[in-house]
Design a protein around this motif. Structure first.
Motif, PDB file in Angstrom:
ATOM      1  N   ILE A  35       0.822  -1.204   0.000  1.00 29.62           N
ATOM      2  CA  ILE A  35       0.000   0.000   0.000  1.00 29.62           C
ATOM      3  C   ILE A  35       0.862   1.264   0.000  1.00 29.62           C
ATOM      4  CG2 ILE A  35      -1.976  -1.145   1.062  1.00 29.62           C
ATOM      5  CD1 ILE A  35      -1.184   0.180   3.726  1.00 29.62           C
ATOM      6  N   LYS A  36       2.110   1.146   0.458  1.00 33.55           N
ATOM      7  CA  LYS A  36       3.072   2.259   0.425  1.00 33.55           C
ATOM      8  C   LYS A  36       2.510   3.496   1.116  1.00 33.55           C
ATOM      9  CE  LYS A  36       5.328   0.750  -3.864  1.00 33.55           C
ATOM     10  NZ  LYS A  36       5.715   1.113  -5.246  1.00 33.55           N
ATOM     11  N   ALA A  37       1.923   3.294   2.278  1.00 34.18           N
ATOM     12  CA  ALA A  37       1.293   4.407   2.988  1.00 34.18           C
ATOM     13  C   ALA A  37       1.248   4.123   4.476  1.00 34.18           C
ATOM     14  CB  ALA A  37      -0.127   4.634   2.469  1.00 34.18           C
ATOM     15  N   GLN A  38       1.388   5.172   5.246  1.00 31.57           N
ATOM     16  CA  GLN A  38       1.109   5.090   6.666  1.00 31.57           C
ATOM     17  C   GLN A  38      -0.392   5.254   6.879  1.00 31.57           C
ATOM     18  OE1 GLN A  38       4.041   8.261   7.483  1.00 31.57           O
ATOM     19  NE2 GLN A  38       5.005   6.842   8.917  1.00 31.57           N
ATOM     20  N   GLU A  39      -0.850   4.993   8.085  1.00 31.24           N
ATOM     21  CA  GLU A  39      -2.286   4.988   8.332  1.00 31.24           C
ATOM     22  C   GLU A  39      -2.934   6.318   7.976  1.00 31.24           C
ATOM     23  OE1 GLU A  39      -5.527   3.731  11.744  1.00 31.24           O
ATOM     24  OE2 GLU A  39      -3.454   3.058  11.863  1.00 31.24           O
ATOM     25  N   ALA A  40      -2.279   7.414   8.311  1.00 30.67           N
ATOM     26  CA  ALA A  40      -2.868   8.725   8.047  1.00 30.67           C
ATOM     27  C   ALA A  40      -2.987   9.024   6.553  1.00 30.67           C
ATOM     28  CB  ALA A  40      -2.037   9.818   8.720  1.00 30.67           C
ATOM     29  N   GLN A  41      -2.195   8.325   5.732  1.00 25.91           N
ATOM     30  CA  GLN A  41      -2.214   8.562   4.286  1.00 25.91           C
ATOM     31  C   GLN A  41      -3.179   7.642   3.549  1.00 25.91           C
ATOM     32  OE1 GLN A  41       1.969   7.606   4.091  1.00 25.91           O
ATOM     33  NE2 GLN A  41       2.502   9.731   3.630  1.00 25.91           N
ATOM     34  N   PHE A  42      -3.688   6.645   4.229  1.00 27.48           N
ATOM     35  CA  PHE A  42      -4.569   5.665   3.589  1.00 27.48           C
ATOM     36  C   PHE A  42      -5.944   6.292   3.340  1.00 27.48           C
ATOM     37  CE2 PHE A  42      -7.338   1.992   3.267  1.00 27.48           C
ATOM     38  CZ  PHE A  42      -6.551   1.054   2.615  1.00 27.48           C
ATOM     39  N   PRO A  43      -6.559   6.031   2.186  1.00 23.56           N
ATOM     40  CA  PRO A  43      -7.875   6.629   1.876  1.00 23.56           C
ATOM     41  C   PRO A  43      -9.003   5.950   2.657  1.00 23.56           C
ATOM     42  CG  PRO A  43      -7.209   5.181   0.093  1.00 23.56           C
ATOM     43  CD  PRO A  43      -6.043   5.241   1.037  1.00 23.56           C
ATOM     44  N   ARG A  44      -8.930   6.032   3.968  1.00 17.73           N
ATOM     45  CA  ARG A  44      -9.877   5.330   4.832  1.00 17.73           C
ATOM     46  C   ARG A  44     -11.312   5.794   4.600  1.00 17.73           C
ATOM     47  NH1 ARG A  44     -10.069   2.662   9.778  1.00 17.73           N
ATOM     48  NH2 ARG A  44      -7.815   2.789  10.070  1.00 17.73           N
ATOM     49  N   LEU A  45     -11.520   7.093   4.510  1.00 15.19           N
ATOM     50  CA  LEU A  45     -12.886   7.606   4.389  1.00 15.19           C
ATOM     51  C   LEU A  45     -13.556   7.085   3.126  1.00 15.19           C
ATOM     52  CD1 LEU A  45     -12.481  11.312   5.583  1.00 15.19           C
ATOM     53  CD2 LEU A  45     -13.378   9.357   6.858  1.00 15.19           C
ATOM     54  N   GLU A  46     -12.804   7.052   2.023  1.00 19.84           N
ATOM     55  CA  GLU A  46     -13.374   6.582   0.768  1.00 19.84           C
ATOM     56  C   GLU A  46     -13.711   5.090   0.830  1.00 19.84           C
ATOM     57  OE1 GLU A  46     -10.686   8.403   1.224  1.00 19.84           O
ATOM     58  OE2 GLU A  46     -10.251   9.738  -0.471  1.00 19.84           O
ATOM     59  N   ILE A  47     -12.820   4.324   1.453  1.00 19.02           N
ATOM     60  CA  ILE A  47     -13.039   2.874   1.546  1.00 19.02           C
ATOM     61  C   ILE A  47     -14.199   2.576   2.511  1.00 19.02           C
ATOM     62  CG2 ILE A  47     -11.984   0.663   2.114  1.00 19.02           C
ATOM     63  CD1 ILE A  47     -10.817   2.072  -0.375  1.00 19.02           C
ATOM     64  N   GLU A  48     -14.249   3.295   3.622  1.00 18.57           N
ATOM     65  CA  GLU A  48     -15.355   3.094   4.562  1.00 18.57           C
ATOM     66  C   GLU A  48     -16.681   3.503   3.946  1.00 18.57           C
ATOM     67  OE1 GLU A  48     -14.092   5.185   8.060  1.00 18.57           O
ATOM     68  OE2 GLU A  48     -13.071   3.404   8.881  1.00 18.57           O
ATOM     69  N   ALA A  49     -16.665   4.537   3.104  1.00 22.82           N
ATOM     70  CA  ALA A  49     -17.897   4.962   2.433  1.00 22.82           C
ATOM     71  C   ALA A  49     -18.414   3.878   1.484  1.00 22.82           C
ATOM     72  CB  ALA A  49     -17.659   6.261   1.666  1.00 22.82           C
ATOM     73  N   ALA A  50     -17.496   3.019   1.030  1.00 16.71           N
ATOM     74  CA  ALA A  50     -17.895   1.891   0.177  1.00 16.71           C
ATOM     75  C   ALA A  50     -18.406   0.712   0.992  1.00 16.71           C
ATOM     76  CB  ALA A  50     -16.717   1.458  -0.687  1.00 16.71           C
ATOM     77  N   GLY A  51     -18.413   0.857   2.324  1.00 15.97           N
ATOM     78  CA  GLY A  51     -18.991  -0.166   3.188  1.00 15.97           C
ATOM     79  C   GLY A  51     -18.002  -1.052   3.910  1.00 15.97           C
ATOM     80  N   TYR A  52     -16.705  -0.771   3.761  1.00 12.63           N
ATOM     81  CA  TYR A  52     -15.684  -1.658   4.309  1.00 12.63           C
ATOM     82  C   TYR A  52     -15.082  -1.134   5.608  1.00 12.63           C
ATOM     83  CZ  TYR A  52     -15.818  -4.285  -0.015  1.00 12.63           C
ATOM     84  OH  TYR A  52     -16.237  -5.052  -1.069  1.00 12.63           O
ATOM     85  N   LYS A  53     -14.917  -2.045   6.551  1.00  6.69           N
ATOM     86  CA  LYS A  53     -14.105  -1.785   7.724  1.00  6.69           C
ATOM     87  C   LYS A  53     -12.650  -1.952   7.320  1.00  6.69           C
ATOM     88  CE  LYS A  53     -17.856  -3.540  10.568  1.00  6.69           C
ATOM     89  NZ  LYS A  53     -18.772  -3.509   9.393  1.00  6.69           N
TER      90      LYS A  53
END
Length: 261
Positions: A35-53
């Motif tokens: 993923i080449k990213a730290q947690e703060a850089q991960f697109p969490r909001l977009e992925i969670e909006a798609a329904g995923y934890k």
């Protein structure tokens, strides 16, 4: 239940690709690598909006793994046993409850190991030994589990477009293949080969030298199933069309479906 693995080769560059694939493929659980990213850089909001934890084991600039689940998930590991203090981010594991009992999914990004005459190759083999330790622990539970990820191993010459070209590559060394066979010999099932026994079934095409256009591929992304999961294996797939998308990863998703009705 559909379980998938994908080395996305930078989740920030491929957020659009990932979201489009999630909407189309609708996997229940996905493990991501590189993923080449730290947690703060991960697109969490977009992925969670798609329904995923989302569970992320990231680091700056390279490596990094993540687990995405449509279902409530208990994270059971964020590294393999006996991690070093400065160990790269290469493993994440979670457990979900299904109508047929618990299912554990481990996501791994196995070291590349090149060049083979360096400590990098020894580290690769040692890491595979530790993965074997974890597999034995999971097998002792006699439950369903799937170990998915970028294994950086071509199991046989049928899994590499040119065995001669890769004769000195860590992905095709006898020690690498032996370590993978040792995993399988514990009683695990290679999901893809359970359905497609022979012939090329590539999951990776280099960006260089027109590898995709020439179908010069490798099969290095695998889903290994416990006996309890293999008994419920209903389908497998390699979503090769993702390699032809704009700005693609050099890997494509690999998935299996378990009949848990």
């Amino acid at each position: 239940m559909k379980i998938a693995t994908w080395n996305v080769n930078s989740v920030r560059k491929r957020t659009g690709n990932l979201l489009a694939w999630l909407q189309k493929a609708k996997p229940d659980i996905v493990v991501l690598q590189e993923i080449k990213a730290q947690e703060a850089q991960f697109p969490r909001l977009e992925i969670e909006a798609a329904g995923y934890k989302v569970e992320i084991v990231g680091q700056k600039g390279f490596n990094g793994v993540a687990l995405l689940s449509l279902h409530p998930v208990e994270i059971t590991a964020r590294s393999l046993p006996d991690p070093a203090a400065d160990e790269p981010a290469r493993y994440v594991e979670g457990r979900v409850q299904t109508p047929k009992g618990p299912l554990t999914v481990g996501g791994l990004y196995l070291p590349n190991g090149n060049p083979i005459h360096t400590d990098k190759f020894a580290y690769k083999i040692a890491w595979m030994d530790r993965l074997g330790q974890r597999a034995r622990s999971l097998l002792a539970r006699e439950e369903m589990f799937v170990l998915g990820g970028d294994y950086n191993v071509c199991p046989t010459d049928a899994d590499v477009f040119s065995p001669a070209a890769f004769a000195d590559d860590a992905l095709c060394q006898p020690q690498s293949r032996q370590a993978l066979r040792a995993l399988l010999n514990l009683g695990l099932t290679d999901a893809v080969r359970a359905f497609d026994i022979e012939g090329p079934q590539y999951t990776y095409w280099d960006y260089q030298a027109g590898a995709w256009q020439k179908n010069n591929g490798l099969r290095i992304d695998h889903l290994l199933l416990s006996p309890q999961a293999a008994d419920r294996l209903a389908a497998v797939g390699i979503d090769k069309e993702e390699r032809s998308q704009p700005e693609p990863s050099d890997h494509v998703p690999v998935w299996c479906a378990l009949d848990l009705a």
